[in-house]
Enzyme design. Structure first.
Site, PDB file in Angstrom:
ATOM      1  N   LYS A 115       0.743  -1.360  -0.254  1.00 46.96           N
ATOM      2  CA  LYS A 115       0.276   0.272  -0.122  1.00 46.96           C
ATOM      3  C   LYS A 115       0.720   1.511  -0.244  1.00 46.96           C
ATOM      4  O   LYS A 115       0.411   2.201  -0.351  1.00 46.96           O
ATOM      5  CB  LYS A 115      -1.341   0.577   0.909  1.00 46.96           C
ATOM      6  N   LYS A 197      -6.294 -11.993  -8.215  1.00 46.93           N
ATOM      7  CA  LYS A 197      -7.482 -12.810  -7.525  1.00 46.93           C
ATOM      8  C   LYS A 197      -8.635 -11.417  -8.341  1.00 46.93           C
ATOM      9  O   LYS A 197      -8.593 -10.596  -8.445  1.00 46.93           O
ATOM     10  CB  LYS A 197      -7.215 -12.142  -6.239  1.00 46.93           C
ATOM     11  N   LYS A 200     -12.415  -6.338  -6.035  1.00 45.64           N
ATOM     12  CA  LYS A 200     -13.715  -5.267  -6.888  1.00 45.64           C
ATOM     13  C   LYS A 200     -13.307  -3.535  -7.329  1.00 45.64           C
ATOM     14  O   LYS A 200     -13.400  -2.359  -8.156  1.00 45.64           O
ATOM     15  CB  LYS A 200     -14.471  -5.115  -5.839  1.00 45.64           C
TER      16      LYS A 200
END
Ligand code: TRP
Length: 332
Positions: A115, A197, A200
């Site tokens: 991140k 994976k 969204k």
């Protein structure tokens, strides 16, 4: 709550609609666990603000996720289903645990490193401290099992280490949790790139099916799903990752086994197969979507449920918080 049952805690961040990957891989298992475990589920809004959030979006995503929790079958009569920021003990406990967590061990967290790259303009202290807030979530409730994905295993390991460290100093006051990777629940991958994976946040909306996608959208996305040129419905994750992913999805949606599915589509083409997968997902989601529409339009109902849940959660959390504060030497 039944004391003989093991305590389970899990949470999901309110960062937009969930996919069928979240549903088949996590939520559906959470629903089943309610029968055998003493479950607590949370909407992790405090975690969400470690990346930039627009206030209106955070607000609606929080309500929407709560409604999805109830719509899929998390039951406020069986489990405690609450919003993380409604229980102030989480932030207070995080502070205490911070003082038993080393800078070095937080620096080694994979998710923080990733991140820090994807949000390089906002590497805030909360992002660094995210795993300690997660440890607080887990440890406040004497949690024995934490159902999560593989990507959260390192964070659970940290929660275990912190709990053991605190216990080493003050005696056994915290329960040391175990990760729980469910037996069922396949890993659902992207419809456009099966090596990734299903997410969204994928920039290509055809790569994922949202739990709230309309039937025609679901059908369109499955029609476009990546397969191969063999025209053979056979499970082979290495050589036929696209087809194998569709088979996993079909298996999750229908409860049928892989061998049974191979037989069902023996001699039939991908067109037929894709339509069947799409229809099975439409059928699996339609009762959830109907329930979701009903719940999301009834804010009073939701407010009542999360207010009661927050009180029940706070009772447990405050007890753990008080015990640690006493041990530390705070004048209570
Ligand atoms: N970090 C988790 C995720 O992104 C969400 C989460 C927050 C969580 N607190 C938790 C999961 C406690 C399990 C237990 O998936």
């Amino acid at each position: 709550m039944d004391k003989a049952k093991k305590r389970v805690f899990s949470a999901i961040q309110p960062s937009g609609t969930l996919t069928i990957g979240n549903y088949f891989g996590a939520l559906k298992n959470h629903v089943a666990m309610q029968e055998d475990y003493d479950c607590i589920f949370s909407v992790a809004d405090l975690h969400a603000i470690t990346v930039k959030q627009e206030p209106e979006k955070l607000y609606t995503h929080t309500l929407e996720l709560y409604a999805i929790f109830l719509a899929v079958g998390l039951d406020p009569e069986k489990s405690i289903i609450f919003i993380q920021s409604h229980v102030p003990a989480h932030t207070e406990f995080t502070w205490l645990l911070n003082c038993f967590t080393q800078f070095g061990e937080l620096s080694r967290m994979h998710q923080f490193k990733e991140k820090s790259k994807t949000h390089s303009d906002n590497i805030n202290a909360g992002l660094f401290d995210y795993p300690v807030l997660m440890a607080a979530d887990i440890l406040l409730y004497n949690t024995e099992l934490v159902p999560t994905g593989q990507d959260q295993k390192q964070h659970i390991e940290l929660a275990r280490n912190v709990a053991q460290r605190v216990n080493g100093i003050y005696g056994d006051i915290l329960v040391v949790p175990e990760p729980y990777i469910p037996r069922t629940g396949a890993k659902i991958t992207s419809l456009q790139d099966p090596s990734k994976k299903m997410s969204k946040s994928d920039s290509n909306a055809n790569a994922f099916i949202s739990i709230l996608d309309e039937p025609d959208v679901i059908i369109k996305k499955f029609k476009r799903a990546v397969t191969d040129s063999e025209a053979l419905v056979k499970f082979d994750e290495e050589n036929k990752p696209g087809v194998s992913n569709l088979m996993n999805i079909y298996s999750c949606a229908t409860g049928r086994g892989i061998a049974e599915i191979e037989k069902e589509f023996d001699g039939r083409g991908y067109g037929d197969f894709k339509m069947a997968v799409a229809q099975s997902v439409v059928d699996a989601l339609s009762p959830i979507q109907a329930e979701y529409k009903r719940i999301i339009s009834d804010k009073a109902y939701m407010s009542e449920k999360f207010a009661v849940a927050a009180e029940r959660a706070a009772d447990i959390a405050n007890d753990t918080l008080r015990r640690l504060k006493e041990k530390i030497g705070f004048y209570i």
